[in-house]
Design a protein around this motif. Structure first.
Motif, PDB file in Angstrom:
ATOM      1  N   ALA A 191     -44.578-107.272 -49.813  1.00  0.00           N
ATOM      2  CA  ALA A 191     -45.658-107.944 -50.539  1.00  0.00           C
ATOM      3  C   ALA A 191     -46.104-107.124 -51.741  1.00  0.00           C
ATOM      4  N   ALA A 192     -46.174-105.805 -51.573  1.00  0.00           N
ATOM      5  CA  ALA A 192     -46.538-104.934 -52.695  1.00  0.00           C
ATOM      6  C   ALA A 192     -45.496-105.024 -53.803  1.00  0.00           C
ATOM      7  N   PHE A 193     -44.220-105.042 -53.427  1.00  0.00           N
ATOM      8  CA  PHE A 193     -43.148-105.130 -54.420  1.00  0.00           C
ATOM      9  C   PHE A 193     -43.196-106.469 -55.146  1.00  0.00           C
ATOM     10  N   GLY A 194     -43.556-107.521 -54.419  1.00  0.00           N
ATOM     11  CA  GLY A 194     -43.719-108.822 -55.067  1.00  0.00           C
ATOM     12  C   GLY A 194     -44.810-108.800 -56.118  1.00  0.00           C
ATOM     13  N   GLU A 195     -45.929-108.138 -55.813  1.00  0.00           N
ATOM     14  CA  GLU A 195     -47.015-108.038 -56.793  1.00  0.00           C
ATOM     15  C   GLU A 195     -46.583-107.215 -58.004  1.00  0.00           C
ATOM     16  N   LEU A 196     -45.762-106.185 -57.769  1.00  0.00           N
ATOM     17  CA  LEU A 196     -45.269-105.350 -58.861  1.00  0.00           C
ATOM     18  C   LEU A 196     -44.378-106.144 -59.800  1.00  0.00           C
ATOM     19  N   ARG A 197     -43.512-106.964 -59.245  1.00  0.00           N
ATOM     20  CA  ARG A 197     -42.526-107.667 -60.066  1.00  0.00           C
ATOM     21  C   ARG A 197     -43.044-108.983 -60.637  1.00  0.00           C
ATOM     22  N   ASP A 198     -43.857-109.708 -59.869  1.00  0.00           N
ATOM     23  CA  ASP A 198     -44.233-111.061 -60.294  1.00  0.00           C
ATOM     24  C   ASP A 198     -45.719-111.370 -60.157  1.00  0.00           C
TER      25      ASP A 198
END
Length: 405
Positions: A191-198
């Motif tokens: 979820a954190a990586f999703g916020e970082l990318r998109d």
């Protein structure tokens, strides 16, 4: 059949492919200008990548001087990836191209009154993946990688060392039915990586993603990359000592129990005054009634917001992240945002606090992005960033057990 092996690419070709994968369709002159590549070099690059099917022309675009320029995108051999979110009640699968182009989605319920066994969850994970793959159909033939998000600690240091089934056991059927590498990652990290990318943290080098739902968790991004810790357990914020004072002895996972939605509703129901009518039965009902302006519901929401604000202040003190993104079934509710900001500001220095912009899809989208980054790194011959990568083949048989007990 697995995708064909890509031969080593020239440095210029790697740079071009990386840009096309990250930016989407782009003109050839624009690519050359961005990467400072000459026309002859661009010609050689496009010939190389085109022959391998990694890029392909998809049309043309009129330039400012009236000339048309060819627009390039990822080619058919670039393939696609799957992201899978294995939750307690459902499994979501999303198929995307390496450039983020959506291809298919699948969502299956885990229909159990009690916790499903590992084997039952493994069957649903495999079915969700196969459903998404069938939906992709002829639009893309090369499945490059799969990333699976699970609500457990994921660590290569602990693989096979536990007497209990590790989170990799839920992939036992999937590993036999696909030939692509399978990445395993903690769901909050995804979820954190999703916020970082998109999402709300695009372009940030350091930030925290705090998930508040039935359980709590912290995704940590430092230097634009996930920070996982030695055992893969970085961000297990529920292990912070709580309560902690002269008159209390901290209990294991006491903070997680206090901030989780189940404990919130226990306190709410126990403290709900008779004069306010029937108390809400679920956290969703509590927030719905608060949103409608019900005074007692708003009071309990603000109390919970203050508790979360105190935890956020502690996280800011540890990491000085510049940004904290709130997510999860409870954390992403905007009704609490003002109180969280107010309490955190009173206890520490000013820090941006935002609500997730991806909502319930953040975890599966983050998993899909992780899979795409892994696949691209593999094509480029670079070292991928992944916690645990499983090869095809059956997992060891360790007997039935609740999947996420």
């Amino acid at each position: 059949m697995p995708p064909a092996t890509i031969p080593p690419l020239t440095e210029s070709s790697r740079s071009v492919l990386r840009v096309v994968a990250s930016s989407g369709p782009i003109t050839r002159p624009r690519l050359g200008a961005m990467l400072n590549l000459s026309k002859p070099t661009m010609t050689a690059v496009m010939n190389e990548l085109g022959a391998l099917g990694l890029v392909a022309p998809i049309g043309s675009q009129q330039g400012a001087m009236g000339r048309s320029a060819t627009v390039y995108a990822l080619g058919p051999e670039a393939g696609y990836v799957l992201g899978i979110d294995v939750g307690v009640a459902q499994v979501r699968a999303v198929a995307q191209g390496l450039d983020g182009t959506p291809l298919a989605t699948a969502e299956l319920k885990i229909a159990k009154q009690q916790r499903a066994t590992t084997e039952e969850v493994a069957e649903i994970v495999d079915e969700a993946a196969r459903t998404a793959i069938l939906a992709v159909g002829k639009r893309s033939k090369n499945l490059r990688s799969i990333a699976v998000a699970v609500p457990r600690i994921v660590s290569r240091n602990r693989l096979g060392l536990s007497r209990r089934k590790g989170p990799e056991a839920v992939l036992q059927r999937l590993r036999q039915s696909v030939e692509a590498p399978i990445l395993l990652e903690n769901n909050v990290n995804c979820a954190a990586f999703g916020e970082l990318r998109d999402g709300a943290a695009q372009g940030r080098e350091i930030f925290l993603f705090l998930q508040i739902g039935v359980r709590i968790g912290l995704g940590i991004v430092i230097g634009g990359k996930l920070f996982r810790g030695f055992n893969g357990a970085a961000g297990e914020a529920g292990r912070l000592p709580f309560p902690w004072s002269a008159g209390h002895v901290p209990e294991r996972e006491g903070l997680e129990h206090h901030l989780g939605s189940d404990a919130l509703m226990e306190r709410c129901i126990a403290g709900w005054p008779a004069t306010a009518g029937e108390p809400p039965a679920t956290a969703r009902e509590l927030f719905d009634r608060a949103h409608a302006g019900e005074k007692e519901a708003l009071l309990w929401v603000n109390r919970h917001g203050a508790d979360i604000g105190r935890m956020v202040a502690g996280c800011i003190g540890f990491f000085d992240p510049g940004l904290v993104v709130l997510g999860g079934g409870v954390g992403q509710n905007p009704l609490m945002l003002d109180e969280v900001r107010h309490v955190a500001r009173d206890l520490t220095w000013a820090t941006e606090i935002a609500v997730s912009s991806l909502g319930v899809n953040g975890t599966v989208l983050g998993a899909t992005r992780l899979a795409a980054d892994y696949a691209l790194a593999d094509i480029l011959g670079e070292a991928p960033d992944a916690t645990l990568v499983l090869s095809a083949g059956p997992a060891p048989d360790e007997g039935p057990e609740a999947a996420f007990g």
